[in-house]
Write an enzyme that holds these catalytic residues in place. Structure first.
Site, mmCIF file in Angstrom:
data_model
loop_
_atom_site.group_PDB
_atom_site.id
_atom_site.type_symbol
_atom_site.label_atom_id
_atom_site.label_comp_id
_atom_site.label_asym_id
_atom_site.label_seq_id
_atom_site.Cartn_x
_atom_site.Cartn_y
_atom_site.Cartn_z
ATOM 1 N N THR A 131 -71.518 -106.676 3.823
ATOM 2 C CA THR A 131 -73.102 -106.727 3.758
ATOM 3 C C THR A 131 -73.514 -106.340 5.139
ATOM 4 O OG1 THR A 131 -73.066 -108.650 2.336
ATOM 5 C CG2 THR A 131 -75.322 -108.030 3.642
ATOM 6 N N LYS A 205 -78.044 -105.783 -2.022
ATOM 7 C CA LYS A 205 -77.314 -106.842 -1.686
ATOM 8 C C LYS A 205 -78.225 -107.679 -0.840
ATOM 9 C CE LYS A 205 -74.401 -110.196 -0.562
ATOM 10 N NZ LYS A 205 -73.086 -110.049 -0.147
ATOM 11 N N LYS A 273 -76.638 -113.995 9.567
ATOM 12 C CA LYS A 273 -76.828 -112.439 9.821
ATOM 13 C C LYS A 273 -77.523 -111.795 8.762
ATOM 14 C CE LYS A 273 -73.370 -110.261 8.324
ATOM 15 N NZ LYS A 273 -73.019 -109.316 6.949
#
EC number: 1.1.1.60
Length: 332
Positions: A131, A205, A273
């Site tokens: 990702t 995503k 993150k």
């Protein structure tokens, strides 16, 4: 006919036939274990299981991990260890990567000395399943194109169990014909969903992570509320699981939370993150998503308490601290 010309014509025919064969291999021939060598960069919680599926499907795998010991289970079932991403790519036709952060993606794929793209032959394919930033996915695809290679961004959802069971949701961005060509490989890992041009897999995503974040907040808030109301939280979860409140998060993490099982299927550090990337993209788009912002702050709180290496289900700890409660552990 002069002999030198005959030799030249023979050499041309051989060279032309070789080029046609390479072109056919690159565009038409289906991927099989007998004609495609695979590389894998990143053998952590997710990568190890995903790579193992491909090995068990008969493919030859060359792997790299910054901590070589983490690749040992894959070496035990037939993988070969390489000393760098460049070395992986020089021995592979398709190279997968699933690492921690966008900076790691840039390093393992684009470093001019040690990166995978520098070692990839013409016609090779990079598949980044980390990702990461959508803009980085576009940058990688552009760099690959300059080398007559291809790049697909293909982040996944489903956590450690999806990786182990080969049931991941895969969100692919890039050239649709290349995604279709890779379908025999993706089918070993889960279900591939073609989402559009380079970067679109990453955007899907990120939207997925936004949905999960708010769902997880709702799950743990409901559990704390049920506990304070004097309910058996296990019975409560069973009761709501088949109604509108049922979710994949409840299915995957409800009982883990009750067992105080906070082992990472997906690290809090990595979720922080991901949500940070989401917020950065929201700023670029000029949109406000208050649920996302709240969820990110709650997960940052976990990280601040030194709990970044726990799984995302550890969010219950934040709600327990906020409300000065502790759910009783369950053995269900």
């Amino acid at each position: 006919m002069p002999l030198p010309f005959l030799r030249f014509r023979s050499l041309y025919r051989h060279s032309h036939t070789h080029l046609l064969t390479r072109h056919f291999m690159a565009t038409s021939e289906p991927i099989t274990p007998s004609n495609t060598r695979l590389g894998w960069i990143g053998t952590g919680v997710m990568g190890q299981s995903m790579c193992a599926h491909l090995i068990r499907s008969g493919y030859t795998l060359t792997v790299f991990n910054r901590t070589p010991s983490k690749a040992q289970p894959l070496l035990d079932i037939g993988a070969t260890l390489a000393t760098s991403p460049h070395a992986v790519a020089s021995q592979s036709d398709v190279v997968f990567s699933i690492v921690g952060y966008p900076s790691d993606v840039r390093s393992v794929l684009l470093d001019p000395n040690t990166g995978a793209l520098a070692g990839l032959k013409s016609g090779g394919i990079l598949v980044d399943m980390t990702t990461s930033d959508p803009s980085l996915a576009v940058e990688i695809a552009d760099a690959a194109s300059v080398k007559s290679c291809h790049s697909i961004d293909a982040p996944v959802s489903g956590g450690d169990r999806g990786a182990k069971n080969g049931t991941l949701a895969i969100f692919a961005g890039g050239d649709e014909s290349i995604v279709k060509k890779l379908s025999p490989l993706f089918s070993s890992l889960g279900k591939v969903n073609y989402m559009g041009t380079s970067g679109k897999g990453q955007f899907v995503k990120l939207a997925n992570q936004i949905t999960i974040a708010s769902t997880m907040v709702g799950l743990v808030e409901g559990m704390v509320y049920a506990h304070k109301a004097g309910l058996d939280v296990g019975l409560y979860l069973d009761a709501i699981s088949t109604g509108a409140a049922g979710s994949k998060s409840l299915e995957l993490y409800g009982k883990r939370i009750l067992k105080r099982d906070f082992e990472a299927g997906f690290y809090v550090n990595h979720f922080v993150k991901d949500l940070g990337i989401c917020l950065k993209e929201c700023e670029k788009m000029g949109i406000a998503l208050p649920g996302l912002a709240l969820a990110q702050q709650l997960y940052v709180s976990l990280k601040a308490h030194g709990e970044g290496n726990l799984g995302t289900q550890a969010l219950i700890l934040v709600l327990e601290r906020l409300n000065n409660v502790s759910l009783p552990p369950s053995v269900i």
